[in-house]
Design a protein around this motif. Structure first.
Motif, PDB file in Angstrom:
ATOM      1  N   THR A 140      38.047  27.481  63.840  1.00  0.00           N
ATOM      2  CA  THR A 140      38.929  26.605  63.421  1.00  0.00           C
ATOM      3  C   THR A 140      39.112  26.804  61.708  1.00  0.00           C
ATOM      4  N   GLU A 146      37.207  27.767  74.889  1.00  0.00           N
ATOM      5  CA  GLU A 146      38.633  27.743  75.651  1.00  0.00           C
ATOM      6  C   GLU A 146      38.337  27.009  77.005  1.00  0.00           C
ATOM      7  N   ARG A 152      48.355  21.231  71.864  1.00  0.00           N
ATOM      8  CA  ARG A 152      47.807  22.544  71.052  1.00  0.00           C
ATOM      9  C   ARG A 152      47.599  22.677  69.570  1.00  0.00           C
ATOM     10  N   TYR A 184      40.600  24.013  73.102  1.00  0.00           N
ATOM     11  CA  TYR A 184      39.581  24.909  72.139  1.00  0.00           C
ATOM     12  C   TYR A 184      38.720  24.232  71.433  1.00  0.00           C
ATOM     13  N   ASP A 217      38.607  23.189  67.446  1.00  0.00           N
ATOM     14  CA  ASP A 217      39.677  22.512  67.108  1.00  0.00           C
ATOM     15  C   ASP A 217      39.557  20.923  67.818  1.00  0.00           C
ATOM     16  N   HIS A 218      39.411  21.108  69.036  1.00  0.00           N
ATOM     17  CA  HIS A 218      39.235  19.501  69.727  1.00  0.00           C
ATOM     18  C   HIS A 218      38.195  18.748  68.797  1.00  0.00           C
ATOM     19  N   GLN A 262      44.093  19.395  73.090  1.00  0.00           N
ATOM     20  CA  GLN A 262      43.493  20.723  72.778  1.00  0.00           C
ATOM     21  C   GLN A 262      42.280  20.980  73.444  1.00  0.00           C
ATOM     22  N   THR A 289      42.011  16.910  76.975  1.00  0.00           N
ATOM     23  CA  THR A 289      42.085  18.283  77.294  1.00  0.00           C
ATOM     24  C   THR A 289      43.257  18.339  78.456  1.00  0.00           C
ATOM     25  N   VAL A 315      42.100  12.582  71.266  1.00  0.00           N
ATOM     26  CA  VAL A 315      42.045  13.931  71.943  1.00  0.00           C
ATOM     27  C   VAL A 315      41.505  14.247  73.070  1.00  0.00           C
ATOM     28  N   ALA A 334      46.406  22.641  65.857  1.00  0.00           N
ATOM     29  CA  ALA A 334      44.896  23.368  65.158  1.00  0.00           C
ATOM     30  C   ALA A 334      44.399  22.143  64.295  1.00  0.00           C
TER      31      ALA A 334
END
Length: 341
Positions: A8, A229, A38, A59, A62-63, A57, A75, A73, A40
């Motif tokens: 990140t 990911e 998605r 990843y 970044d999450h 997000q 997924t 946040v 960043a």
């Protein structure tokens, strides 16, 4: 994993600049939540009230950074009046996200990206099937449209598969080596020994190709698949059904287990976007040395030009090259040196 993009970085605010200008020019977002696909870490979404944002997000770095910044946040995307797509560079991944957004958005889809992300070609493709409005600023574009009644089913590629020596294996748009087995991973799989330690891990496991190679050898009693990911890990779960496999949605560079490992296999990433970042691979090597026991072994494949030899020599007592060609080199390192970080 995504295509070698595991770290990140704080990003500038061109997306926020375009959103602000669009609202100033008369864009009215529907009331209610705004799903954002998605983004960043480090991004801003001015002038949207942060309380309205539902970030999606998968990843992990970044999450976690977005959670730390105070955003909601998850997924998995949920329906919302508006859905904003933060455009990825992979075209098939971009198409998939836009198709998902169109299926989720009650009234408006927004797509935002830089010219280097391919936003111009995406805008051209969108204009061929739906009435769009757009705004250009900060070397990129913000595009928005009403998705109701528009068919994007041909963009919703979803899961796909790759034929491997272990049979067909599931991948997904946007993942690293989504269309074929990565040749570096193939080289590593070919030279893994017939017998491996009981406690194994695959750092940056992706959709599971090297994990399948590990489990085809004698010896492993448990295999930890560590992947940042979520989409890649989901593919790995579909591909690796062996009960010895354990799955971890985690950044390998910060991953730890209560007990040390006997062996680690990895093809570490070394890019952030299109920029080479060999420090990523160095962080993977350091993490592997910490996770291995005193007699632990590391099998690593990397591009020949990457400066990994010094770190491997510093962190391990024994180092050898198992295979190499004009592009790649496979290292075998044994006995991590204690007291090194």
């Amino acid at each position: 994993m995504l295509p070698h993009n595991p770290v990140t970085l704080a990003t500038p605010a061109p997306r926020a600049d375009r959103l602000v200008r669009a609202v100033e020019d008369g864009l009215i977002l529907p009331d209610g939540p705004v799903t954002v696909l998605r983004p960043a870490a480090g991004e801003r979404f001015d002038p949207i009230d942060p309380a309205r944002l539902r970030i999606v997000q998968g990843y992990r770095p970044d999450h976690d950074a977005l959670v730390q910044a105070g955003y909601s946040v998850g997924t998995v995307a949920e329906p919302a009046p508006s859905v904003l797509v933060c455009l990825p560079r992979a075209k098939d991944h971009a198409h998939l996200l836009i198709a998902q957004a169109a299926s989720l958005a009650g009234q408006m889809v927004l797509v935002d990206g830089q010219k280097t992300d391919g936003i111009d070609s995406i805008l051209k493709a969108l204009r061929a099937r739906v009435a769009v409005e757009s705004l250009s600023k900060s070397h990129g574009k913000l595009v928005w449209f009403d998705p109701r009644g528009v068919d994007f089913s041909d963009w919703a590629l979803g899961a796909q598969s790759v034929q491997t020596r272990f049979g067909p294996m599931a991948t997904a748009p946007g993942l690293f080596s989504a269309d074929a087995v990565d040749p570096a991973s193939e080289m590593l799989a070919e030279v893994l020994p017939a017998d491996l330690p009981a406690r194994m891990a695959d750092f940056g496991a992706g959709w599971g190709y090297l994990s399948a190679a590990i489990l085809s050898r004698n010896g492993p009693e448990v295999l930890h698949l560590v992947e940042a990911e979520a989409d890649a890990l989901a593919a790995a779960r579909a591909n690796i059904t062996d009960p010895r496999a354990q799955f971890h949605w985690a950044d390998a560079t910060a991953f730890s287990l209560p007990d040390s490992l006997g062996g680690i296999v990895m093809n570490p990433p070394f890019h952030v976007g299109r920029d080479a970042r060999p420090e990523l691979g160095l962080a993977f090597i350091s993490a592997a040395a910490r996770a291995l026991g005193t007699r632990g072994q590391l099998w690593l494949v990397a591009n020949r030009h990457l400066p990994y030899a010094q770190m491997l020599e510093e962190r391990f007592a024994h180092l050898s090259v198992l295979a190499e060609d004009t592009r790649f080199r496979v290292w075998h390192a044994k006995q991590p040196r204690r007291g090194k970080r």
